[in-house]
Design a protein around this motif. Structure first.
Motif, PDB file in Angstrom:
ATOM      1  N   LEU A 121       0.523  -1.305   0.322  1.00 25.42           N
ATOM      2  CA  LEU A 121       0.016  -0.033   0.001  1.00 25.42           C
ATOM      3  C   LEU A 121       0.752   1.108  -0.126  1.00 25.42           C
ATOM      4  N   VAL A 122       1.976   0.965   0.881  1.00 24.78           N
ATOM      5  CA  VAL A 122       2.759   2.648   0.626  1.00 24.78           C
ATOM      6  C   VAL A 122       3.808   2.201  -0.473  1.00 24.78           C
ATOM      7  N   SER A 123       3.899   1.733  -0.839  1.00 23.03           N
ATOM      8  CA  SER A 123       4.755   1.409  -2.232  1.00 23.03           C
ATOM      9  C   SER A 123       4.539   2.004  -3.178  1.00 23.03           C
ATOM     10  N   SER A 124       3.100   1.290  -3.712  1.00 24.49           N
ATOM     11  CA  SER A 124       1.677   1.601  -4.804  1.00 24.49           C
ATOM     12  C   SER A 124       1.610   3.053  -4.531  1.00 24.49           C
ATOM     13  N   GLY A 125       1.295   2.920  -3.809  1.00 26.36           N
ATOM     14  CA  GLY A 125       0.535   4.069  -3.085  1.00 26.36           C
ATOM     15  C   GLY A 125       1.625   5.937  -3.658  1.00 26.36           C
ATOM     16  N   GLN A 152       4.351   1.837 -21.422  1.00 28.26           N
ATOM     17  CA  GLN A 152       5.459   2.147 -20.043  1.00 28.26           C
ATOM     18  C   GLN A 152       4.668   3.249 -18.574  1.00 28.26           C
ATOM     19  N   HIS A 153       4.832   4.098 -19.148  1.00 29.07           N
ATOM     20  CA  HIS A 153       4.421   4.788 -18.171  1.00 29.07           C
ATOM     21  C   HIS A 153       2.913   4.612 -17.641  1.00 29.07           C
ATOM     22  N   ARG A 154       1.857   4.693 -18.443  1.00 29.09           N
ATOM     23  CA  ARG A 154       0.540   4.715 -18.683  1.00 29.09           C
ATOM     24  C   ARG A 154       0.602   2.998 -17.591  1.00 29.09           C
ATOM     25  N   PHE A 155       1.048   2.734 -18.229  1.00 31.13           N
ATOM     26  CA  PHE A 155       1.593   0.857 -17.683  1.00 31.13           C
ATOM     27  C   PHE A 155       1.974   1.263 -15.960  1.00 31.13           C
ATOM     28  N   ARG A 156       2.498   2.113 -15.551  1.00 29.01           N
ATOM     29  CA  ARG A 156       3.453   1.633 -14.234  1.00 29.01           C
ATOM     30  C   ARG A 156       1.853   2.480 -13.080  1.00 29.01           C
ATOM     31  N   ALA A 157       1.418   4.083 -14.385  1.00 32.14           N
ATOM     32  CA  ALA A 157       0.519   4.525 -13.484  1.00 32.14           C
ATOM     33  C   ALA A 157      -0.944   3.783 -13.341  1.00 32.14           C
ATOM     34  N   THR A 158      -1.160   3.059 -13.948  1.00 36.74           N
ATOM     35  CA  THR A 158      -2.311   2.583 -14.106  1.00 36.74           C
ATOM     36  C   THR A 158      -2.272   1.494 -13.436  1.00 36.74           C
ATOM     37  N   THR A 159      -1.044  -0.007 -13.579  1.00 39.04           N
ATOM     38  CA  THR A 159      -0.954  -1.133 -11.908  1.00 39.04           C
ATOM     39  C   THR A 159      -0.808  -0.848 -11.539  1.00 39.04           C
ATOM     40  N   THR A 160      -0.272   1.071 -10.639  1.00 36.99           N
ATOM     41  CA  THR A 160       0.197   0.888  -9.139  1.00 36.99           C
ATOM     42  C   THR A 160      -1.109   1.592  -9.080  1.00 36.99           C
ATOM     43  N   ALA A 161      -2.222   2.373  -9.405  1.00 30.93           N
ATOM     44  CA  ALA A 161      -3.625   2.719  -8.927  1.00 30.93           C
ATOM     45  C   ALA A 161      -3.795   1.976  -8.101  1.00 30.93           C
ATOM     46  N   PHE A 162      -4.319   0.426  -9.546  1.00 23.99           N
ATOM     47  CA  PHE A 162      -5.063  -0.789  -8.947  1.00 23.99           C
ATOM     48  C   PHE A 162      -4.481  -0.966  -7.452  1.00 23.99           C
ATOM     49  N   PHE A 163      -3.199  -1.743  -7.585  1.00 24.29           N
ATOM     50  CA  PHE A 163      -2.893  -2.214  -6.187  1.00 24.29           C
ATOM     51  C   PHE A 163      -2.700  -1.383  -5.228  1.00 24.29           C
ATOM     52  N   ALA A 164      -2.491  -0.050  -5.198  1.00 21.77           N
ATOM     53  CA  ALA A 164      -2.696   0.838  -3.946  1.00 21.77           C
ATOM     54  C   ALA A 164      -4.135   0.848  -3.240  1.00 21.77           C
ATOM     55  N   THR A 165      -5.254   0.785  -4.376  1.00 19.37           N
ATOM     56  CA  THR A 165      -6.740   1.138  -3.903  1.00 19.37           C
ATOM     57  C   THR A 165      -6.927  -0.348  -3.457  1.00 19.37           C
ATOM     58  N   CYS A 166      -6.345  -1.706  -3.968  1.00 16.80           N
ATOM     59  CA  CYS A 166      -6.547  -3.332  -3.969  1.00 16.80           C
ATOM     60  C   CYS A 166      -6.220  -3.317  -2.062  1.00 16.80           C
ATOM     61  N   ASP A 167      -4.857  -3.492  -1.955  1.00 20.26           N
ATOM     62  CA  ASP A 167      -4.579  -2.831  -0.736  1.00 20.26           C
ATOM     63  C   ASP A 167      -5.039  -3.063   0.568  1.00 20.26           C
TER      64      ASP A 167
END
Length: 242
Positions: free
Chosen positions: A53-57, A159-174
């Motif tokens: 959550l900290v990392s992805s957020g 690449q950077h859209r991928f990084r942005a979308t995946t990390t936003a998804f992971f942070a919200t799920c966590d």
């Protein structure tokens, strides 16, 4: 909680954070199997959730302008359906089957990505389905990334859209999963305290990974990550059957 446990968890968190900053994925896929070697698979989920959550957020906040929001909404809709079921699985399943399932999930994702699976586009319902499967995996194994990663990689997301979308998804799920797991009683205090102790190391890994993200060729790094994931999954299986 011993110093050996804290050191092991911190090492897993540091490595996973660097990988996620550079590639946009891999935090839980590396952190959970590595941390499970010192705290067990259920407490490793707690480590991945809190530290993730900290990392992805933090990463998602920095990349928020590049998030593909319609895609993110559909993925989160699916995850909301799958996550509670996954948490029930975490609560009920024994440790060794969880370790085996984790290794199988990681190796399957490595095989799919290494095989170069591609498609031109995905329908909205496919994105929702990927979110459901991700929620199930996130709640039960702490590794909800594979369906989302495969989906976005297959369509050649920048690449950077991928990084942005995946990390936003992971942070919200966590963020959604942590209270569910706490209420379920599936994990112990060891997982949460060791995760909290790893936060300073995570912040160092975050800075290191951020610097590397714009200096390393993504394709070359992706091959290294896939190799590392495969080795981690094999080590997890050996720990079960040894």
């Amino acid at each position: 909680m011993t110093w050996a446990v804290v050191t092991g968890v911190c090492g897993a968190v540091f490595l996973a954070t660097v990988v996620q900053q550079v590639s946009g994925f891999g935090f839980a896929l590396l952190c959970v199997p590595l941390a499970s070697l010192v705290v067990g698979p259920k407490d490793a989920v707690a480590v991945a959730m809190l530290a993730g959550l900290v990392s992805s957020g933090k990463m998602a906040h920095g990349l928020r302008a590049q998030v593909h929001r319609p895609e993110l909404r559909r993925l989160l809709l699916g995850a909301a359906l799958g996550l509670p079921i996954g948490v029930v699985g975490l609560r009920l399943l024994p440790d060794d089957p969880l370790r085996v399932a984790l290794a199988v999930v990681v190796l399957t994702m490595v095989a799919v990505l290494a095989g170069g699976y591609r498609r031109a586009s995905t329908a909205p319902r496919t994105q929702v389905a990927a979110g459901v499967l991700s929620g199930l995996l996130n709640g039960s194994l702490g590794t909800g990334g594979p369906p989302v990663i495969v989906l976005l990689q297959a369509t050649g997301t920048e690449q950077h859209r991928f990084r942005a979308t995946t990390t936003a998804f992971f942070a919200t799920c966590d963020l959604a999963a942590i209270p569910l797991i706490l209420v379920s009683g599936a994990t112990t205090a060891t997982g949460w305290w060791s995760a909290a102790a790893s936060i300073p190391v995570l912040l160092v890994g975050d800075r290191v990974g951020h610097r590397l993200a714009y200096r390393i060729d993504r394709d070359q790094f992706a091959r290294v990550v896939l190799g590392l994931l495969a080795v981690t999954a094999v080590v997890t299986l050996v720990a079960v059957f040894a």
